[in-house]
Write an enzyme that holds these catalytic residues in place. Structure first.
Site, short mmCIF file in Angstrom:
data_model
loop_
_atom_site.label_atom_id
_atom_site.label_comp_id
_atom_site.label_asym_id
_atom_site.label_seq_id
_atom_site.Cartn_x
_atom_site.Cartn_y
_atom_site.Cartn_z
N GLY A 51 33.29 37.74 44.44
CA GLY A 51 33.38 39.13 44.00
C GLY A 51 33.15 40.02 45.20
O GLY A 51 33.84 39.89 46.21
N GLU A 52 32.17 40.87 45.11
CA GLU A 52 31.86 41.79 46.20
C GLU A 52 30.34 41.74 46.40
O GLU A 52 29.58 42.19 45.55
CB GLU A 52 32.35 43.20 45.82
CG GLU A 52 32.05 44.24 46.85
CD GLU A 52 32.50 43.84 48.24
OE1 GLU A 52 31.65 43.82 49.15
OE2 GLU A 52 33.71 43.53 48.41
N SER A 53 29.96 41.17 47.54
CA SER A 53 28.53 40.88 47.72
C SER A 53 27.68 42.15 47.83
O SER A 53 26.51 42.13 47.46
CB SER A 53 28.31 39.97 48.93
OG SER A 53 28.77 40.60 50.10
N CYS A 83 32.18 32.20 48.03
CA CYS A 83 32.65 33.42 48.68
C CYS A 83 31.56 34.50 48.70
O CYS A 83 30.61 34.37 49.45
CB CYS A 83 33.94 33.89 48.03
SG CYS A 83 34.88 34.96 49.14
N ILE A 141 39.81 34.51 49.83
CA ILE A 141 40.11 35.91 49.51
C ILE A 141 39.08 36.80 50.22
O ILE A 141 37.91 36.83 49.83
CB ILE A 141 40.06 36.16 47.98
CG1 ILE A 141 41.01 35.19 47.26
CG2 ILE A 141 40.41 37.61 47.66
CD1 ILE A 141 40.85 35.19 45.75
N HIS A 177 37.32 29.53 46.88
CA HIS A 177 37.15 29.64 45.42
C HIS A 177 37.76 28.45 44.69
O HIS A 177 38.90 28.54 44.23
CB HIS A 177 37.90 30.88 44.91
CG HIS A 177 37.35 32.19 45.33
ND1 HIS A 177 36.50 32.92 44.55
CD2 HIS A 177 37.56 32.92 46.44
CE1 HIS A 177 36.21 34.05 45.15
NE2 HIS A 177 36.83 34.09 46.31
N GLU A 179 37.21 27.56 41.79
CA GLU A 179 37.38 27.90 40.36
C GLU A 179 38.75 28.51 40.08
O GLU A 179 39.12 28.65 38.91
CB GLU A 179 36.26 28.85 39.91
CG GLU A 179 36.37 30.31 40.35
CD GLU A 179 36.01 30.55 41.83
OE1 GLU A 179 35.78 29.57 42.57
OE2 GLU A 179 35.97 31.72 42.23
N1 GLN Z 1 36.40 36.77 47.30
C1 GLN Z 1 35.20 37.22 47.61
O1 GLN Z 1 34.20 36.87 46.99
C2 GLN Z 1 35.15 38.25 48.69
C3 GLN Z 1 33.78 38.49 49.25
C4 GLN Z 1 33.70 39.90 49.80
N2 GLN Z 1 34.51 40.05 50.95
C5 GLN Z 1 32.25 40.25 50.08
O2 GLN Z 1 31.90 40.57 51.15
O3 GLN Z 1 31.45 40.19 49.21
#
Ligand code: GLN
Length: 205
Positions: A51-53, A83, A141, A177, A179
């Site tokens: 996701g987005e950390s 990720c 991603i 990923h 999943e």
């Molecule tokens: N696919 C992902 O989980 C991307 C991670 C995202 N770039 C982050 O910094 O959280």
């Protein structure tokens, strides 16, 4: 190895939760979303999704999950970060937000969006130590890579000269990923880690 079906949570603050629930169910675990600290008491292991950390970190603070998750990891419960989830189990982040907190658990420095600068998203065959049956299809991603690891960390996979999968005891992390593919061997590997931990064997490879 325990015969009991393990219950594995997926941290559901943000990210691709549903895909992990499906992958875990396919790998013979009982899978459920986890949003509150109390729910950690009822699970044998936890997946931290992609996701987005930065958002995940902020929400973990808002929902009071930072310390409970750190305690969960310290207690030796198995955790798998993909990720953004890999970033969340790193002790240190490069190119993160200045105040970005992590849960920690793996003595490594992770660089956010490391692959993303050249190439937003790509797939590559990745050979992962401990996963039999040939390489897994890695979906990257805006993926991080592992810049450096401490002595306790096992490097399980590399891509393009960069570390993309690691394990330190009870914590597994991948830049990619699994999943998002139909191949759930990495989830099955994690479910085995959870089973082994549940019967007192740290299950090191
Ligand atoms: N696919 C992902 O989980 C991307 C991670 C995202 N770039 C982050 O910094 O959280």
């Amino acid at each position: 190895m325990s015969d009991r079906t393990p219950t594995i949570g997926v941290l559901a603050l943000q990210g691709d939760v549903r895909e992990h629930l499906t992958a875990l169910a396919t790998a013979d675990a009982l899978a459920r979303p986890v949003r509150r600290a109390e729910e950690l008491d009822d699970i044998d292991g936890l997946v931290i999704p992609g996701g987005e950390s930065t958002t995940m970190s902020k929400l973990a603070g808002v929902f009071g999950m930072l310390e409970p998750l750190r305690a969960f990891i310290r207690a030796g419960k198995p955790v798998y970060g993909t990720c953004a989830g890999m970033i969340m189990v790193a002790e240190k982040i490069l190119d993160g937000r200045e105040d970005q907190e992590t849960f920690g658990g793996v003595d490594m420095i992770v660089r956010r969006n490391a692959f993303g600068r050249q190439n937003e998203s790509f797939e590559a065959a990745v050979e992962v130590a401990g996963i039999d049956g040939g390489p897994v299809e890695g979906v990257f991603i805006r993926a991080p890579w592992v810049e450096s690891v401490g002595a306790e960390v096992e490097v399980l996979a590399e891509h393009g000269g960069h570390t993309v999968a690691v394990r330190q005891g009870n914590v597994l992390a991948t830049s990619f990923h699994p999943e998002l593919t139909g191949d759930h061997r990495v989830h099955a590997f994690f479910v085995d880690m959870v089973r082994n931990a549940a019967c007192g064997d740290p299950g090191r490879i």
